[in-house]
Design an enzyme around this catalytic site. Structure first.
Site, PDB file in Angstrom:
ATOM      1  N   ARG A 155      -0.112  13.945  13.868  1.00 17.39           N
ATOM      2  CA  ARG A 155       0.846  13.831  12.884  1.00 17.39           C
ATOM      3  C   ARG A 155       1.110  15.213  12.133  1.00 17.39           C
ATOM      4  O   ARG A 155      -0.064  15.775  11.857  1.00 17.39           O
ATOM      5  CB  ARG A 155      -0.017  12.975  11.659  1.00 17.39           C
ATOM      6  CG  ARG A 155      -0.119  11.656  12.356  1.00 17.39           C
ATOM      7  CD  ARG A 155      -0.496  10.850  10.829  1.00 17.39           C
ATOM      8  NE  ARG A 155      -1.653  11.169  10.210  1.00 17.39           N
ATOM      9  CZ  ARG A 155      -2.198  10.651   9.149  1.00 17.39           C
ATOM     10  NH1 ARG A 155      -1.957   9.732   8.575  1.00 17.39           N
ATOM     11  NH2 ARG A 155      -3.435  11.249   8.715  1.00 17.39           N
ATOM     12  N   ASP A 187       0.855  -1.300  -0.057  1.00 13.15           N
ATOM     13  CA  ASP A 187      -0.121  -0.124   0.145  1.00 13.15           C
ATOM     14  C   ASP A 187       0.929   1.508   0.237  1.00 13.15           C
ATOM     15  O   ASP A 187       1.767   1.426   1.043  1.00 13.15           O
ATOM     16  CB  ASP A 187      -0.863   0.062   1.270  1.00 13.15           C
ATOM     17  CG  ASP A 187      -1.992   1.009   0.973  1.00 13.15           C
ATOM     18  OD1 ASP A 187      -1.557   2.247   0.651  1.00 13.15           O
ATOM     19  OD2 ASP A 187      -3.101   0.999   1.684  1.00 13.15           O
TER      20      ASP A 187
END
Ligand code: PLP
Length: 409
Positions: free
Chosen positions: A369, A196
């Site tokens: 993040r 992925d």
């Protein structure tokens, strides 16, 4: 702090990618560090979408399909060099989750084995889809520890393993997996390998052919800046095109799409992995986004990404004394383009940052993040974000923000 700010100015001055920032629409007053979730809007996309809507759709109508039909394959060929693939091996189509379902299912059929191996930190949609695919084959999804390395994965791969599927860059920690070594490990165990590339495409060089990877999927709306919900992509190595088949047997995968025959016959090439009618307007965003990344060059993007993340890590390191843990690997070569901080008050800190115009995102239960997109993030922005974060953590001002997380984080 002073040091970082001065160095940021210096780095911006010498940045060979600096001019790319002007190719994007910059939202007024936002210090945007979430390009790993949704990339900025290229100005060219606005112009091209207008053109497709006002000229192609408006005046060509159904006749437009003469040149729209292969859009996903054409853009796939432009994307191929960014991920180390060959022309004819990549198609832009469907969503990442759907592509994952199609290709993971193909691997189960091809190997006749029941189980899939991934790691516990893989993206939820990946874990859910892989678990469902394995269960439908009478097997199960086996989880290695988060950010599983070769030595974590090796004991889990055996003659029941149909497929190993991992994120190349972890959506949580930003850890970069060893593509070549893990692909080799899967193959040594007789399993197929599906990567992925959601957080890799457009940010980190990927070498699918050199790794001998079997399959890959990925997003275009993150570092490729294709727009919210823009279609994903899939890769299948050429020598597998004749044998692999996928379960969603739509007409776009048929060898004679307009023959309208009684039964499905797979196309002999990458087309067999397509399903239905592509979203042509959204495809425009993919085409423009991929072209901009290709123009900048993935190696130059990677070089700047490491500099940006290094500057940020250096800037936030002193916050350790206030309970801020840097989750992302310190070594540049071992991470992607976002940096993740852990703090018990992550929800409040994220809310405080957003209210100060700094946009990171939050991943439950305690991860913040910060994404650095080399095409448009400046070093000055990194220094400013470090300054604002430091201030609100040192003063504790974030504590006045709500402790409950919103629906979208
Ligand atoms: C963002 C992301 C996805 C998103 O999948 P969609 O089908 O586009 O919603 C999938 N996998 C990973 C690893 C991601 O980071």
């Amino acid at each position: 702090m002073q040091g970082i700010s001065a160095r940021a100015t210096e780095l911006d001055r010498g940045d060979p990618l600096a001019s790319f920032r002007d190719r994007f629409t910059l939202a007024e007053g936002l210090l945007y560090l979430d390009g790993n979730s949704l990339g900025r809007l290229p100005k060219e996309t606005i112009r091209r979408i207008r053109q497709v809507v006002e000229h192609e759709w408006a005046s060509e109508l159904v006749l437009g399909w003469d040149h729209w039909l292969d859009t996903g394959l054409r853009i796939g060929d432009s994307l191929a060099p960014l991920i180390g693939a060959n022309p004819g091996e990549v198609a832009v189509c469907d969503q990442t989750s759907i592509n994952l379902y199609k290709l993971a299912s193909a691997a189960m059929d091809a190997t006749g084995r029941p189980n899939i191996v991934t790691d516990a930190g893989n993206f939820p949609s990946d874990r859910y889809v892989l678990a469902s695919v394995a269960e439908r084959s009478g097997g199960e999804l086996i989880l290695a520890p988060e950010d599983g390395t070769v030595s974590d994965l090796a004991p889990l791969i055996n003659d029941t393993t149909a497929l190993v599927s991992l994120s190349h860059v972890s959506y949580r920690s930003g850890t970069l997996a060893d593509g070549a070594a893990i692909t080799q490990l899967a193959h040594d165990g007789g399993a197929m390998m599906l990567w992925d590339l959601a957080h890799s495409a457009g940010s980190v060089p990927v070498h699918l052919s050199a790794w001998d990877a079997d399959m890959a999927v990925g997003c275009t709306y993150k570092y490729l800046n294709a727009g919210p919900g823009a279609p994903g992509f899939l890769y299948v190595r050429r020598d597998l095109h004749d044998t692999l088949t996928q379960p969603i047997t739509g007409w776009f995968g048929h060898r004679d799409q307009f023959g309208f025959t009684a039964s499905w016959q797979p196309a002999p090439d990458i087309r067999r992995f397509l399903v239905g009618t592509p979203p042509i307007v959204s495809m425009v965003g993919v085409e423009v986004g991929v072209a901009i990344s290709a123009e900048a060059g993935i190696d130059e993007i990677r070089r700047k990404s490491i500099e940006l993340t290094s500057l940020f890590i250096e800037g936030v390191a002193p916050l350790a004394e206030h309970g801020v843990e840097i989750v992302t690997p310190m070594e540049g070569a071992r991470r992607g383009s976002h940096v993740t901080l852990r703090h018990a008050d992550g929800v409040q800190i994220t809310a405080a940052l957003r209210s100060a115009g700094v946009i990171p995102d939050f991943r439950a239960p305690d991860l913040i993040r910060f994404g650095f997109a080399p095409l448009y993030t400046s070093y000055q922005e990194v220094a400013r974000a470090v300054g604002i974060l430091t201030e609100l953590i040192e003063t504790g001002s974030y504590r006045s923000f709500d402790e409950r997380r919103g629906r979208v984080t």
